[in-house]
Design an enzyme around this catalytic site. Structure first.
Site, short mmCIF file in Angstrom:
data_model
loop_
_atom_site.label_atom_id
_atom_site.label_comp_id
_atom_site.label_asym_id
_atom_site.label_seq_id
_atom_site.Cartn_x
_atom_site.Cartn_y
_atom_site.Cartn_z
N ARG A 1 0.57 -1.28 0.03
CA ARG A 1 -0.24 -0.02 0.01
C ARG A 1 1.09 1.25 -0.15
NH1 ARG A 1 -4.01 -0.92 4.99
NH2 ARG A 1 -2.20 -2.10 5.50
N ASN B 1 -6.48 -2.66 1.37
CA ASN B 1 -6.49 -3.97 1.35
C ASN B 1 -7.90 -4.66 1.44
OD1 ASN B 1 -3.78 -4.81 1.48
ND2 ASN B 1 -3.56 -4.90 3.80
#
Length: 824
Positions: A17, A35
């Site tokens: 990320r 996620n």
């Protein structure tokens, strides 16, 4: 332009990320990343050219340790965009030009098997920080970052966030909280330090004194230097550690109940390993890889460890530190024996109380010098919970015509739960690369397959779509504790991956615990159950790795229940789709002794001699005096006179006898006959010692033994009789005979494969380029494996063998799962 992108692959636990956030900002895009279960969802907005360039980049770039399976992008209209805005997080997409990381959301994982990362060995950057006196994590034993540290062993559930792992028990200090937002530790869920993370604690046996932090490490080093054995709670389970000295190693064998199996040795660096062994280019790559497996490297002839450590092996099971604490110990003490903390045949311990009860009881039998024979002297542990035991993976490297390939003996930490990808359009199954970026995932085989494996070296596997997820090595299910661990791990995997099986595949053996488990689960959940013959499963495991739908298979091992009720183990098969057929096999040998037969190679040799004598293949008076110990076999220490009489009587009267075509038993018989090894104190010991003698043969003149093939049988008794007569004549050394035996098997493989190819190509039921697949525990013999591959290739065959899962029974579940997918 606004697009919603779903990225699938190993994209959690590697700082993906933060990576996406930096890349999106670099491309001038706004949006978010989060996620979702085991995938990542990205929403980006910007100029069309920039968005398209960003999407193209996603397929090619990924942080260290990850890989991409697919990138799916779709354009988002205004109505859909409003629904996707993460308002509840205080962030409203579209109000500014920022790109943000937002909290994870749950995703339905039922449509396909997610990909999640295994435990990852300490990275070079963390290692450098731990050894840097100016770094605040100097000598912090459990140092990690976004690209290293525990993953699967501490996971509670997906998606992978700090509060879904056992790191939820540790609150970050202000310094770690700051690190969590920047640099290499941005969104690193295992981030910790001396001030806030799990700390090492030392408990000495029969002492109320505890040491913690750096003092505990220093005291542990002192104890090890003084010849003590300590327990160590590592990243993925407890280990036993001591110096590789004869007396200490001998005591460790008593502690573990491990008679003859060599111990693995941990070294600080590859350069240290090279002081004791030869290390090839691929072996070095494996040793340094994030998986940190044990690699069997050839010991050099100048410096060797004591017999009690290696037990005569030509190879050192060498590995490098997978955690900071390992490096701190090996830097101070040099090479160390580091082995899993378990009693022989039992599962690796992960629970603190369990370790103390097994290895540091309050009282125990004391030896003359006051040291408990079965206790360790201290334990160095931490308070981070471990959810799943992960034994060290074990590998070796073979070289065929100058090309090195890696082989699994045990697939566990560092590799599980990475999937085996089933993709007929791909010729690359290397999960360390990003070569899957251009694949189109299959829409076929969407039925969920639960494969239960076998009982020895057990593992289970999930199969669905284009992937199979094998579990880690669990152990032999005959042990009660291993059986419990198997059941718990299966439940944990099903919960984490949200997997609901629709078909169950088990072994054919009616007495296997895994077979019984399959029947019970099938009845309880009303799920269809299929049973696949053991040696067929071995071949399907190779087919799975290579996405084959047709092959000739050579399956050699010790034991497998056959379709005719006999014990198989030397099989040549033809597989096409989900149809498998046994075409040729070793002739049957009658053995007596029940469950003891696979261990007592001396008795197996007597059975073979008895059968050869009955058939007139050796002289009638040969071995008549066996019960008076007038035998040529030099080292059959596990065959007593009384046992011999009973054994021969049992064979003559068919008492507790069985028929077997096992190549593994033939190896045992020859090993005992040559006086090399007559008892398997661990699985495959006699065969390993026989291979050792063959590898040490340096001459060119060796006996040329031949398997005769008639109808569907290769006569193993006649071959054994040839070896017996050759030994009696005394014209060749036992090393030459051992080598000749290996070459005879190589020739059999080549000859039988050619026969099978002609049989099926003549009927147009096989393609011209049909591969020969090699599998089964016998092929862990690197001399046989390399010579067989070369001989088959010289005959023009495409040759495939297990490289992503073990050649032995650890690969059975993968083969079962692939069979289930082909059958769906």
């Amino acid at each position: 332009m606004t697009k919603r992108i779903v990225v699938k692959g190993a994209v959690q636990g590697i700082g993906y990320r933060p990576f996406i956030s930096e890349k999106a900002t670099e491309y001038g895009l706004s949006g978010y990343v989060k996620n979702c279960g085991a995938s990542v969802e990205i929403l980006v907005s910007g100029a069309e050219m920039d968005v398209d360039s960003f999407i193209a980049m996603l397929s090619k770039e990924v942080p260290a340790g990850g890989f991409i399976l697919s990138v799916e992008a779709s354009e988002v209209d205004k109505d859909a965009l409003a629904a996707l805005n993460p308002k509840d997080d205080g962030l409203y997409f579209g109000t500014d030009d920022s790109f943000v990381i937002i909290e994870s959301s749950q995703l339905d994982l039922s449509s396909e098997l997610p990909v999640f990362l295994p435990d990852i060995g300490i990275c070079d950057d963390c290692m450098s920080e731990m050894l840097d006196t100016s770094n605040r994590r100097f000598r912090y034993p459990l140092i990690s970052c976004a690209v290293c540290g525990p993953r699967m062993s501490i996971l509670n559930r997906l998606p992978y966030d700090r509060d879904t792992t056992t790191m939820e028990d540790f609150c970050m200090c202000p310094s770690c909280q700051k690190d969590y937002g920047i640099g290499r530790r941005k969104y690193a869920q295992t981030i910790s330090c001396h001030d806030c993370g799990p700390q090492m604690i030392l408990k000495v046996r029969k002492s109320a004194t505890f040491e913690s932090g750096e003092k505990s490490v220093q005291k542990a080093i002192e104890l090890l230097r003084d010849g003590k054995i300590i327990g160590l709670k590592g990243i993925s389970g407890y280990q036993l550690v001591c110096r590789p000295e004869a007396e200490i190693a001998s005591r460790l064998r008593k502690v573990k109940g491990r008679e003859n199996k060599p111990f693995a040795l941990m070294f600080s660096t590859v350069e240290d390993i090279r002081k004791y062994a030869f290390v090839s280019e691929l072996e070095e790559k494996l040793l340094k890889s994030s998986a940190r497996p044990i690699v069997l490297v050839r010991a050099n002839n100048e410096i060797i460890f004591p017999e009690e450590v290696l037990k005569g092996s030509l190879y050192i099971g060498a590995f490098l530190p997978s955690a900071g604490i390992h490096r701190l110990l090996t830097d101070e003490l040099g090479p160390l024996i580091v082995t899993s903390a378990n009693k022989s045949d039992e599962p690796m311990i992960i629970n603190d109380e369990k370790f103390l009860s097994v290895f540091m009881p309050d009282s125990g039998k004391q030896s003359d010098d006051g040291i408990a024979d079965t206790s360790v002297d201290a334990v160095l542990y931490h308070k981070r919970r471990i959810n799943m035991a992960q034994d060290d993976s074990v590998m070796f490297v073979i070289n065929v015509d100058g090309r090195e390939t890696s082989q699994f003996i045990r697939r566990a930490r560092g590799f599980t739960p990475l999937p085996v990808i089933v993709d007929p359009t791909s010729d690359n199954n290397d999960l360390s690369s990003t070569s899957y970026s251009d694949r189109v995932l299959s829409d076929e085989h969407k039925i969920g397959i639960l494969a239960l494996g076998g009982d020895l070296k057990s593992s289970f596997a999930f199969g669905k779509g284009d992937r199979i997820i094998p579990s880690q090595y669990i152990g032999d299910l005959k042990d009660y504790e291993v059986n419990r661990s198997y059941g718990k791990l299966l439940n944990d995997y099903q919960r984490i991956f949200e997997f609901k099986p629709e078909v169950i595949i088990s072994d054919l053996h009616p007495l296997y615990m895994s077979t019984k488990m399959g029947k019970e689960l099938s009845n309880k959940e009303d799920i269809p159950l299929l049973e696949l013959q053991h040696h067929f499963a071995h071949i399907y495991s190779v087919m799975a790795e290579n996405s084959l739908t047709e092959c000739i298979g050579v399956s050699f091992d010790g034991t497998g229940f056959g379709l005719d009720g006999n014990i198989w183990g030397g099989e040549f098969v033809y597989c096409k789709g989900s149809k498998a057929e046994r075409i040729l096999h070793l002739s049957y040998a009658k053995l007596a002794g029940g469950d003891e037969a696979p261990k007592n190679a001396g008795n197996v040799a007597l059975c073979y001699i008895h059968e050869a004598k009955k058939r007139g293949l050796i002289s009638p008076d040969a071995f008549d005096n066996v019960c008076e110990s007038k035998v040529h076999i030099k080292d059959m220490t596990h065959v007593s006179n009384s046992d011999s009489k009973l054994l021969l009587a049992a064979l003559d009267n068919n008492i507790n006898t069985f028929e077997t075509s096992s190549m593994g038993r033939l190896f045992d018989a020859v090993s005992a006959l040559l006086g090399i090894c007559s008892y398997n104190s661990y699985e495959g010991e006699c065969a390993i010692m026989l291979e050792k003698e063959a590898l040490l043969f340096k001459g060119e003149d060796y006996p040329k033994f031949t398997f005769s093939i008639k109808d569907d049988e290769a006569d193993q008794i006649a071959l054994f009789a040839e070896i017996y007569k050759c030994l009696q004549e005394g014209n060749y050394s036992k090393r030459a005979i051992a080598y000749g035996f290996h070459m005879a098997i190589k020739d059999l493989i080549t000859k039988a494969s050619a026969l099978l190819y002609r049989k099926f190509s003549d009927t147009d039921s096989a393609s011209v380029d049909m591969a020969v697949c090699l599998s089964g525990g016998v092929f862990n013999n690197r001399l046989l494996l390399t010579r067989a591959i070369k001989a088959l290739k010289d005959e023009g065959f495409e040759v495939c063998w297990n490289q992503k899962v073990p050649l032995g029974d650890g690969g059975i579940s993968t083969g079962q799962a692939y069979y289930g997918l082909l059958n769906s």
